[in-house]
Design a protein around this motif. Structure first.
Motif, PDB file in Angstrom:
ATOM      1  N   TRP A   1      -0.838   0.100 -15.159  1.00  0.00           N
ATOM      2  CA  TRP A   1       0.256  -0.614 -14.974  1.00  0.00           C
ATOM      3  C   TRP A   1      -0.025  -2.187 -14.868  1.00  0.00           C
ATOM      4  N   VAL A   2       0.704  -3.104 -15.310  1.00  0.00           N
ATOM      5  CA  VAL A   2       0.497  -4.561 -15.075  1.00  0.00           C
ATOM      6  C   VAL A   2       1.843  -5.320 -14.859  1.00  0.00           C
ATOM      7  N   ALA A   3       1.859  -6.235 -13.809  1.00  0.00           N
ATOM      8  CA  ALA A   3       2.976  -6.918 -13.639  1.00  0.00           C
ATOM      9  C   ALA A   3       2.689  -8.459 -13.992  1.00  0.00           C
TER      10      ALA A   3
ATOM     11  N   THR B   1       6.458   3.475  -6.607  1.00  0.00           N
ATOM     12  CA  THR B   1       5.233   3.057  -6.031  1.00  0.00           C
ATOM     13  C   THR B   1       4.269   3.413  -7.284  1.00  0.00           C
ATOM     14  N   PHE B   2       3.480   2.452  -7.524  1.00  0.00           N
ATOM     15  CA  PHE B   2       2.415   2.597  -8.608  1.00  0.00           C
ATOM     16  C   PHE B   2       1.147   2.941  -7.729  1.00  0.00           C
TER      17      PHE B   2
ATOM     18  N   GLU C   1      -5.550  -6.808  -8.341  1.00  0.00           N
ATOM     19  CA  GLU C   1      -5.518  -5.237  -8.239  1.00  0.00           C
ATOM     20  C   GLU C   1      -4.902  -4.914  -6.979  1.00  0.00           C
ATOM     21  N   MET C   2      -3.731  -4.153  -7.085  1.00  0.00           N
ATOM     22  CA  MET C   2      -3.075  -3.796  -5.996  1.00  0.00           C
ATOM     23  C   MET C   2      -2.962  -2.255  -6.010  1.00  0.00           C
ATOM     24  N   PRO C   3      -3.762  -1.494  -5.508  1.00  0.00           N
ATOM     25  CA  PRO C   3      -3.603  -0.113  -5.018  1.00  0.00           C
ATOM     26  C   PRO C   3      -2.342   0.229  -4.206  1.00  0.00           C
ATOM     27  N   GLY C   4      -1.811   1.290  -4.661  1.00  0.00           N
ATOM     28  CA  GLY C   4      -0.667   1.910  -3.978  1.00  0.00           C
ATOM     29  C   GLY C   4       0.509   0.735  -3.748  1.00  0.00           C
ATOM     30  N   PHE C   5       0.793   0.091  -4.746  1.00  0.00           N
ATOM     31  CA  PHE C   5       1.987  -1.113  -4.607  1.00  0.00           C
ATOM     32  C   PHE C   5       3.294  -0.457  -4.718  1.00  0.00           C
ATOM     33  N   HIS C   6       3.955  -0.784  -3.822  1.00  0.00           N
ATOM     34  CA  HIS C   6       5.422  -0.255  -3.891  1.00  0.00           C
ATOM     35  C   HIS C   6       6.179  -1.540  -4.201  1.00  0.00           C
TER      36      HIS C   6
END
Length: 121
Positions: free
Chosen positions: A44-46, A77-78, A65-70
Protein backbone atom coordinates in the motif's frame (compact mmCIF):
# COMPACT_ATOMS: atom_id res chain seq x y z
CA UNK A 1 19.43 11.74 -43.01
CA UNK A 2 17.07 12.88 -40.31
CA UNK A 3 18.49 13.37 -36.85
CA UNK A 4 16.51 11.61 -34.14
CA UNK A 5 16.61 12.57 -30.52
CA UNK A 6 18.15 9.84 -28.43
CA UNK A 7 16.05 9.01 -25.39
CA UNK A 8 17.81 7.53 -22.38
CA UNK A 9 17.28 3.77 -22.19
CA UNK A 10 14.35 2.64 -20.08
CA UNK A 11 15.90 2.34 -16.66
CA UNK A 12 14.81 -0.28 -14.15
CA UNK A 13 12.98 1.03 -11.13
CA UNK A 14 15.20 3.47 -9.27
CA UNK A 15 16.76 2.34 -6.04
CA UNK A 16 14.00 1.93 -3.50
CA UNK A 17 11.30 2.59 -6.09
CA UNK A 18 8.41 0.19 -6.30
CA UNK A 19 7.01 -0.79 -9.68
CA UNK A 20 3.87 -2.78 -10.29
CA UNK A 21 0.23 -2.83 -11.23
CA UNK A 22 -2.47 -0.93 -9.35
CA UNK A 23 -4.90 -3.49 -7.85
CA UNK A 24 -6.93 -1.14 -5.62
CA UNK A 25 -7.17 2.62 -5.35
CA UNK A 26 -9.15 5.07 -3.22
CA UNK A 27 -8.96 8.78 -2.48
CA UNK A 28 -9.27 10.10 1.06
CA UNK A 29 -8.02 13.03 3.09
CA UNK A 30 -6.09 14.62 0.23
CA UNK A 31 -4.28 11.38 -0.64
CA UNK A 32 -4.72 8.61 -3.16
CA UNK A 33 -4.14 5.23 -1.53
CA UNK A 34 -3.11 2.51 -3.95
CA UNK A 35 -2.26 -1.14 -3.60
CA UNK A 36 0.59 -1.91 -5.97
CA UNK A 37 1.36 -5.51 -6.88
CA UNK A 38 4.76 -6.33 -8.34
CA UNK A 39 7.66 -8.74 -7.91
CA UNK A 40 5.32 -11.20 -6.24
CA UNK A 41 4.48 -8.75 -3.46
CA UNK A 42 1.71 -6.32 -2.74
CA UNK A 43 2.16 -2.96 -0.98
CA UNK A 44 0.00 0.00 0.00
CA UNK A 45 1.24 3.46 -0.95
CA UNK A 46 -0.23 6.92 -0.30
CA UNK A 47 0.51 9.79 -2.70
CA UNK A 48 -1.00 13.24 -3.20
CA UNK A 49 -4.38 12.85 -4.95
CA UNK A 50 -3.70 11.39 -8.40
CA UNK A 51 -6.09 10.01 -11.02
CA UNK A 52 -5.24 6.31 -11.30
CA UNK A 53 -7.13 3.29 -12.50
CA UNK A 54 -6.96 -0.33 -11.44
CA UNK A 55 -4.70 -2.01 -13.99
CA UNK A 56 -2.36 0.96 -14.47
CA UNK A 57 1.31 0.01 -14.32
CA UNK A 58 3.04 2.50 -12.07
CA UNK A 59 6.37 3.36 -10.53
CA UNK A 60 6.41 4.84 -7.04
CA UNK A 61 9.59 6.43 -5.66
CA UNK A 62 10.88 5.38 -2.27
CA UNK A 63 9.09 7.18 0.53
CA UNK A 64 8.47 7.18 4.26
CA UNK A 65 7.59 3.70 5.49
CA UNK A 66 4.84 3.82 8.11
CA UNK A 67 4.19 0.48 9.84
CA UNK A 68 0.76 0.10 11.42
CA UNK A 69 -0.54 3.36 9.94
CA UNK A 70 -4.15 4.16 10.84
CA UNK A 71 -6.07 6.39 8.44
CA UNK A 72 -8.77 8.26 10.34
CA UNK A 73 -10.50 9.33 7.11
CA UNK A 74 -10.72 5.71 5.89
CA UNK A 75 -11.07 4.24 9.39
CA UNK A 76 -8.61 1.59 8.32
CA UNK A 77 -5.25 0.43 9.62
CA UNK A 78 -2.58 -0.53 7.08
CA UNK A 79 0.01 -3.06 8.24
CA UNK A 80 2.55 -1.11 6.19
CA UNK A 81 1.98 2.12 4.27
CA UNK A 82 4.51 4.11 2.27
CA UNK A 83 3.97 7.85 1.88
CA UNK A 84 5.57 8.82 -1.44
CA UNK A 85 5.92 12.18 -3.17
CA UNK A 86 4.03 11.00 -6.25
CA UNK A 87 3.48 8.19 -8.71
CA UNK A 88 4.32 7.77 -12.39
CA UNK A 89 2.13 5.75 -14.74
CA UNK A 90 4.49 3.74 -16.95
CA UNK A 91 2.19 1.49 -18.99
CA UNK A 92 1.07 2.00 -22.56
CA UNK A 93 4.14 3.73 -24.01
CA UNK A 94 2.80 7.15 -23.04
CA UNK A 95 5.61 9.68 -22.74
CA UNK A 96 5.79 10.75 -19.10
CA UNK A 97 4.77 14.38 -18.76
CA UNK A 98 4.86 16.46 -15.61
CA UNK A 99 1.40 16.98 -14.19
CA UNK A 100 0.87 20.75 -14.07
CA UNK A 101 -1.86 20.62 -11.45
CA UNK A 102 -3.92 18.06 -9.62
CA UNK A 103 -7.54 18.11 -10.75
CA UNK A 104 -10.33 17.36 -8.28
CA UNK A 105 -11.61 13.77 -8.29
CA UNK A 106 -14.04 13.15 -11.12
CA UNK A 107 -12.88 16.15 -13.15
CA UNK A 108 -12.67 15.35 -16.87
CA UNK A 109 -9.18 15.40 -18.38
CA UNK A 110 -8.20 18.74 -19.88
CA UNK A 111 -5.26 17.93 -22.14
CA UNK A 112 -4.56 14.78 -24.06
CA UNK A 113 -7.07 12.02 -24.45
CA UNK A 114 -7.46 9.16 -22.03
CA UNK A 115 -9.05 6.09 -23.57
CA UNK A 116 -12.50 5.64 -22.09
CA UNK A 117 -13.13 2.75 -19.77
CA UNK A 118 -14.35 -0.42 -21.40
CA UNK A 119 -12.52 -0.07 -24.70
CA UNK A 120 -10.98 -3.34 -25.76
CA UNK A 121 -7.66 -3.24 -27.56
Amino acid sequence: GATTAVAPPAAPAASGARRGVVRETMDSGGYTYLRVEGDGASAWVAVPVTALAVGDEVEVPAGNEMPGFHSRTLDRTFAQLTFASGVRVVRGGVAPAPAPAVLPPGHPPIAGRASPDGVSH
